[in-house]
Design an enzyme around this catalytic site. Structure first.
Site, PDB file in Angstrom:
ATOM      1  N   SER A 153       0.872  -1.189   0.000  1.00  0.00           N
ATOM      2  CA  SER A 153       0.000   0.000   0.000  1.00  0.00           C
ATOM      3  C   SER A 153       0.897   1.224   0.000  1.00  0.00           C
ATOM      4  O   SER A 153       2.059   1.150   0.453  1.00  0.00           O
ATOM      5  CB  SER A 153      -0.865   0.002   1.256  1.00  0.00           C
ATOM      6  OG  SER A 153      -1.468   1.274   1.436  1.00  0.00           O
ATOM      7  N   TYR A 166      -2.799  -1.286  10.459  1.00  0.00           N
ATOM      8  CA  TYR A 166      -2.664  -1.511   9.014  1.00  0.00           C
ATOM      9  C   TYR A 166      -1.322  -0.968   8.510  1.00  0.00           C
ATOM     10  O   TYR A 166      -0.590  -1.650   7.787  1.00  0.00           O
ATOM     11  CB  TYR A 166      -3.833  -0.810   8.307  1.00  0.00           C
ATOM     12  CG  TYR A 166      -3.873  -0.951   6.806  1.00  0.00           C
ATOM     13  CD1 TYR A 166      -4.278  -2.134   6.209  1.00  0.00           C
ATOM     14  CD2 TYR A 166      -3.528   0.116   5.979  1.00  0.00           C
ATOM     15  CE1 TYR A 166      -4.338  -2.261   4.820  1.00  0.00           C
ATOM     16  CE2 TYR A 166      -3.589   0.004   4.594  1.00  0.00           C
ATOM     17  CZ  TYR A 166      -3.990  -1.177   4.019  1.00  0.00           C
ATOM     18  OH  TYR A 166      -4.061  -1.299   2.655  1.00  0.00           O
TER      19      TYR A 166
HETATM   20  C1  BGC Z   1      -6.329   1.551   1.923  1.00  0.00           C
HETATM   21  C2  BGC Z   1      -7.543   2.383   1.554  1.00  0.00           C
HETATM   22  C3  BGC Z   1      -7.154   3.833   1.354  1.00  0.00           C
HETATM   23  C4  BGC Z   1      -5.991   3.938   0.386  1.00  0.00           C
HETATM   24  C5  BGC Z   1      -5.510   5.375   0.200  1.00  0.00           C
HETATM   25  C6  BGC Z   1      -5.232   1.775   0.932  1.00  0.00           C
HETATM   26  O1  BGC Z   1      -4.091   1.060   1.327  1.00  0.00           O
HETATM   27  O2  BGC Z   1      -6.677   0.180   1.945  1.00  0.00           O
HETATM   28  O3  BGC Z   1      -8.507   2.268   2.584  1.00  0.00           O
HETATM   29  O4  BGC Z   1      -8.248   4.570   0.851  1.00  0.00           O
HETATM   30  O5  BGC Z   1      -4.914   3.152   0.858  1.00  0.00           O
HETATM   31  O6  BGC Z   1      -5.305   6.039   1.399  1.00  0.00           O
END
Ligand code: BGC
Length: 265
Positions: A153, A166
């Protein structure tokens, strides 16, 4: 991109980015293992789409991809090992592992429960760790090279208030990749991260249904739209192919410019 003859397992592929990756890899000719935890109907839909890719095609060079669905919770090490074993048993081998399954829980830091912390870290990091370990053991036992692609991410880099567990999991994934690039390189095994930004998938349902939050987010995305699973999947197809043989230990951001968008008014 030609992935004929490659067998790929994509974790968490009954919906969202994982489903998009499975379809893109099948279009390139790969055989795919579709993994799901709680959406068997999504896994079936993904499988039908994989079968349709071959079925729709009448030209000489048609992808003849096969799909296979396996239920497993990435938060359980026993189920993770079973998933890798069943995949190998079904197709005879695995060539590429895409660690895509991931979850997030919204809460201010001071209210995060142990149960939510464990749920996030178990799927996003511990599951990735032991799925990769089982895959690497298989490659060593069969004396073959292979590729690992992690769906990370932008939040392996960028703070995301109220999603600390997360972010911790994705930051851990970044170091996992760097470490294994060094440790597995001599075995001919590569590992890279793909770091999506805001992609239109079920993980974002709440945000998609909140116009104020959605507009605020769009203001932060220079390309002025959310990404689609296919935007992520085409990069994964490249990284899974032999075109990417010399690439390891890297993170590739797919975010419409979100990560580096800070500017003064
Ligand atoms: C998350 C999303 C978020 C995006 C941008 C992703 O890793 O799962 O919930 O909107 O990042 O911030």
């Amino acid at each position: 991109m030609n992935l004929e003859g490659k067998v790929v397992l994509v974790t968490g592929s009954s919906q969202g980015i994982g489903q998009g990756i499975v379809l893109r890899l099948a279009q390139a000719g790969a055989d795919v293992v579709i993994n799901y935890r709680s959406h068997p109907e999504g896994a079936e839909e993904t499988l039908e789409k994989v079968q349709a890719i071959g079925g729709r095609c009448h030209m000489a060079q048609c992808p003849s991809s096969q799909g296979f669905t396996v239920k497993a919770d990435l938060g359980s090490i026993e189920e993770v090992r079973q998933l890798i074993a069943e995949s190998i048993q079904h197709f005879g081998r695995l060539d590429v592992l895409v660690n895509n399954a991931g979850i997030e829980k919204h809460a201010p830091f001071w209210e995060v429960t142990e149960a939510d912390y464990d749920a996030v870290l178990n799927v996003n990091l511990k599951g990735v760790f032991f799925a990769t370990q089982a895959f690497v053991q298989h490659l060593i036992a069969t004396q073959r090279s292979g590729k690992i692609i992690n769906i990370s991410s932008v939040h392996e880099e960028l703070p995301f208030p109220n999603f600390t567990a997360y972010c911790v999991s994705k930051g851990g994934m970044r170091m996992f990749t760097r470490n294994l690039a060094v440790e597995l390189g001599p075995l001919g095994i590569t590992i890279n991260n793909v770091a999506p930004g805001a992609i239109e998938t079920p993980i974002n349902t709440k945000l998609l249904n909140d116009p104020t939050k959605l507009n605020a987010l769009l203001q932060n995305i220079p390309l002025n739209r959310l990404g689609q699973p296919a935007d992520v999947a085409s990069l994964v197809a490249f990284l899974a192919s032999s075109n990417a043989d010399y690439i390891t230990g890297s993170t590739f951001v797919v975010d419409g410019g979100l990560l580096w968008n800070y500017h003064e008014q």
